[in-house]
Design an enzyme around this catalytic site. Structure first.
Site, PDB file in Angstrom:
ATOM      1  N   SER A  77       0.861  -1.194   0.000  1.00 26.86           N
ATOM      2  CA  SER A  77       0.000   0.000   0.000  1.00 26.86           C
ATOM      3  C   SER A  77       0.892   1.236   0.000  1.00 26.86           C
ATOM      4  O   SER A  77       2.062   1.175   0.397  1.00 26.86           O
ATOM      5  CB  SER A  77      -0.856   0.013   1.271  1.00 26.86           C
ATOM      6  OG  SER A  77      -1.523   1.256   1.427  1.00 26.86           O
ATOM      7  N   TYR A 119      -2.254   0.196  10.791  1.00 25.38           N
ATOM      8  CA  TYR A 119      -2.351  -0.223   9.382  1.00 25.38           C
ATOM      9  C   TYR A 119      -1.049   0.103   8.645  1.00 25.38           C
ATOM     10  O   TYR A 119      -0.506  -0.735   7.916  1.00 25.38           O
ATOM     11  CB  TYR A 119      -3.547   0.452   8.703  1.00 25.38           C
ATOM     12  CG  TYR A 119      -3.713   0.021   7.261  1.00 25.38           C
ATOM     13  CD1 TYR A 119      -4.115  -1.279   6.951  1.00 25.38           C
ATOM     14  CD2 TYR A 119      -3.450   0.892   6.202  1.00 25.38           C
ATOM     15  CE1 TYR A 119      -4.254  -1.690   5.624  1.00 25.38           C
ATOM     16  CE2 TYR A 119      -3.591   0.490   4.874  1.00 25.38           C
ATOM     17  CZ  TYR A 119      -3.990  -0.804   4.599  1.00 25.38           C
ATOM     18  OH  TYR A 119      -4.121  -1.220   3.287  1.00 25.38           O
TER      19      TYR A 119
HETATM   20  P1  NDP Z   1     -11.687  -5.896   0.185  1.00 24.86           P
HETATM   21  O1  NDP Z   1     -12.191  -5.694   1.560  1.00 24.86           O
HETATM   22  O2  NDP Z   1     -12.620  -5.679  -0.960  1.00 24.86           O
HETATM   23  O3  NDP Z   1     -11.049  -7.352   0.045  1.00 24.86           O
HETATM   24  C1  NDP Z   1     -10.262  -7.923   1.059  1.00 24.86           C
HETATM   25  C2  NDP Z   1     -10.203  -9.410   0.853  1.00 24.86           C
HETATM   26  O4  NDP Z   1      -9.372  -9.978   1.876  1.00 24.86           O
HETATM   27  C3  NDP Z   1     -11.562 -10.060   0.948  1.00 24.86           C
HETATM   28  O5  NDP Z   1     -11.686 -11.006  -0.073  1.00 24.86           O
HETATM   29  C4  NDP Z   1     -11.528 -10.752   2.316  1.00 24.86           C
HETATM   30  O6  NDP Z   1     -12.284 -11.953   2.237  1.00 24.86           O
HETATM   31  C5  NDP Z   1     -10.051 -11.077   2.432  1.00 24.86           C
HETATM   32  N1  NDP Z   1      -9.621 -11.315   3.810  1.00 24.86           N
HETATM   33  C6  NDP Z   1      -9.593 -10.444   4.836  1.00 24.86           C
HETATM   34  N2  NDP Z   1      -9.158 -11.047   5.948  1.00 24.86           N
HETATM   35  C7  NDP Z   1      -8.893 -12.337   5.596  1.00 24.86           C
HETATM   36  C8  NDP Z   1      -8.409 -13.459   6.299  1.00 24.86           C
HETATM   37  N3  NDP Z   1      -8.094 -13.406   7.597  1.00 24.86           N
HETATM   38  N4  NDP Z   1      -8.255 -14.623   5.639  1.00 24.86           N
HETATM   39  C9  NDP Z   1      -8.562 -14.700   4.324  1.00 24.86           C
HETATM   40  N5  NDP Z   1      -9.018 -13.672   3.602  1.00 24.86           N
HETATM   41  C10 NDP Z   1      -9.189 -12.501   4.240  1.00 24.86           C
HETATM   42  O7  NDP Z   1     -10.438  -4.927   0.057  1.00 24.86           O
HETATM   43  P2  NDP Z   1      -9.326  -4.734  -1.100  1.00 24.86           P
HETATM   44  O8  NDP Z   1      -9.555  -5.608  -2.252  1.00 24.86           O
HETATM   45  O9  NDP Z   1      -9.213  -3.276  -1.321  1.00 24.86           O
HETATM   46  O10 NDP Z   1      -8.036  -5.202  -0.286  1.00 24.86           O
HETATM   47  C11 NDP Z   1      -7.125  -6.173  -0.750  1.00 24.86           C
HETATM   48  C12 NDP Z   1      -5.749  -5.803  -0.263  1.00 24.86           C
HETATM   49  O11 NDP Z   1      -5.387  -4.552  -0.809  1.00 24.86           O
HETATM   50  C13 NDP Z   1      -5.593  -5.670   1.254  1.00 24.86           C
HETATM   51  O12 NDP Z   1      -4.362  -6.249   1.625  1.00 24.86           O
HETATM   52  C14 NDP Z   1      -5.564  -4.149   1.458  1.00 24.86           C
HETATM   53  O13 NDP Z   1      -4.849  -3.801   2.606  1.00 24.86           O
HETATM   54  C15 NDP Z   1      -4.856  -3.726   0.211  1.00 24.86           C
HETATM   55  N6  NDP Z   1      -5.009  -2.334  -0.202  1.00 24.86           N
HETATM   56  C16 NDP Z   1      -6.254  -1.781  -0.416  1.00 24.86           C
HETATM   57  C17 NDP Z   1      -6.358  -0.473  -0.846  1.00 24.86           C
HETATM   58  C18 NDP Z   1      -7.671   0.209  -1.079  1.00 24.86           C
HETATM   59  O14 NDP Z   1      -7.718   1.449  -1.086  1.00 24.86           O
HETATM   60  N7  NDP Z   1      -8.751  -0.521  -1.315  1.00 24.86           N
HETATM   61  C19 NDP Z   1      -5.152   0.337  -1.124  1.00 24.86           C
HETATM   62  C20 NDP Z   1      -3.920  -0.353  -0.865  1.00 24.86           C
HETATM   63  C21 NDP Z   1      -3.862  -1.625  -0.436  1.00 24.86           C
HETATM   64  P3  NDP Z   1     -13.194 -12.557   3.409  1.00 24.86           P
HETATM   65  O15 NDP Z   1     -13.719 -11.406   4.221  1.00 24.86           O
HETATM   66  O16 NDP Z   1     -14.247 -13.303   2.656  1.00 24.86           O
HETATM   67  O17 NDP Z   1     -12.264 -13.461   4.160  1.00 24.86           O
HETATM   68  C1  8X3 Z   2      -5.152   1.665   1.607  1.00 26.44           C
HETATM   69  C2  8X3 Z   2      -4.749   3.064   1.290  1.00 26.44           C
HETATM   70  O1  8X3 Z   2      -4.630   5.448   2.203  1.00 26.44           O
HETATM   71  O2  8X3 Z   2      -6.423   4.016   3.043  1.00 26.44           O
HETATM   72  O3  8X3 Z   2      -4.042   0.852   1.750  1.00 26.44           O
HETATM   73  O4  8X3 Z   2      -4.158   3.643   3.755  1.00 26.44           O
HETATM   74  S1  8X3 Z   2      -4.989   4.076   2.648  1.00 26.44           S
END
Ligand code: NDP
Ligand code: 8X3
Length: 257
Positions: free
Chosen positions: A143, A156
């Site tokens: 991120s 985070y």
């Molecule tokens: P979502 O919430 O849409 O997706 C997150 C996914 O992670 C879900 O499929 C959830 O599935 C899964 N998950 C969470 N905890 C667990 C666990 N303990 N075991 C297995 N699966 C898990 O968010 P994003 O797609 O945005 O996030 C994906 C990644 O991208 C994360 O690592 C996030 O930190 C990162 N990220 C997101 C950003 C954003 O702005 N959206 C920016 C930068 C990074 P389920 O709940 O079914 O288990």
């Molecule tokens: C997610 C981006 O700016 O919410 O990783 O931390 S921010």
């Protein structure tokens, strides 16, 4: 030797980047192992992609915080699909925006257990299979929060800084092996991320108010691009932000009033 149809394992494939990456890589002929806690969602997605693209899929329950579930998911996936070449260690989350003096124990633990320990667990369970295949690529989802901190983001940001340290370490440790390592480090992407973080639909929507955020499909495209580059090219790190987001944090975002 690069397989014609790589077998790709994605954690957190039930929504957001994970789901979008599954959709895009399925359209490129990859076979898929999809895992999440909401197992019905990944099963439905796998069945749809299998039918649409004629690929092989495996879908199963995985909670990356649990070693037995992680190892069982990988073992069953490898057995069902006949191997493993690519891993997308995507499962992760943010919880809350409390300052460090008031961050809830359950929130910082959820972030550390999932974003840091879960990624190590994913790596440890999958790497032997990539080595066995003799060709591999591991994607981590970091991120912009792994590059710069912001108030209320202490735990985070610490977790994503840790991911960056893990990726850089792994890159050193795998040098000389036919396995590439890539960190995709996005800024603001509209998925279920903010809903999970705030548990409040309006607050989640407000984050992207008046600006055009990235989508899960944009991040999937970054992964596809890095994966399809020739074997001698390793994209170590990709920082990807919306055009409207100039800073690593939300400090400089162009919003229409
Ligand atoms: P979502 O919430 O849409 O997706 C997150 C996914 O992670 C879900 O499929 C959830 O599935 C899964 N998950 C969470 N905890 C667990 C666990 N303990 N075991 C297995 N699966 C898990 O968010 P994003 O797609 O945005 O996030 C994906 C990644 O991208 C994360 O690592 C996030 O930190 C990162 N990220 C997101 C950003 C954003 O702005 N959206 C920016 C930068 C990074 P389920 O709940 O079914 O288990
Ligand atoms: C997610 C981006 O700016 O919410 O990783 O931390 S921010």
């Amino acid at each position: 030797m690069r397989p014609e149809h790589p077998i790709v394992l994605i954690t957190g494939a039930s929504s957001g980047f994970g789901e979008a990456t599954a959709r895009l890589l399925a359209s490129r002929g990859c076979h898929l192992a999809l895992g999440a806690r909401r197992v019905e969602r990944v099963k439905t997605l796998a069945a749809e992609l299998e039918k649409t693209y004629g690929i092989r899929t495996f879908a199963g329950l995985v909670d990356t915080r649990n070693t037995d579930l992680m190892e069982g998911f990988v073992r069953d996936a490898v057995e069902a699909l006949g191997g493993l070449h690519v891993v997308v260690a995507n499962a992760g989350l943010a919880r809350g925006m409390d300052k460090l003096d008031s961050v809830l124990e359950e929130d910082w633990q959820a972030m550390m257990h999932t974003n840091v320990e879960g990624v190590i667990r994913t790596l440890k369970a999958t790497l032997p299979h990539l080595r066995h295949a003799g060709w591999g690529h591991i994607f981590f989802i970091g991120s912009t929060a792994g590059h710069q901190v912001y108030e209320g983001g202490g735990a985070y940001c610490a977790s994503k800084h840790a991911v960056r340290a893990l990726v850089q370490t792994l890159r050193l440790e795998l040098c000389g092996e036919p396995i590439r390592v890539t960190s995709v480090d996005p800024g603001m992407v509209e998925t279920e991320f903010s809903l999970v973080r705030f548990r409040d639909e309006n607050r989640a929507k407000n984050i992207y108010q008046g600006m055009t955020p990235l989508t899960g499909a944009d991040i999937a495209e970054c992964i596809r691009w890095a994966l399809e580059l020739p074997d001698h090219v390793d994209i170590d790190e990709m920082i990807v932000k919306p055009r409207d987001q100039a800073s690593y944090t939300g400090a400089k975002v162009n919003r229409k009033s």
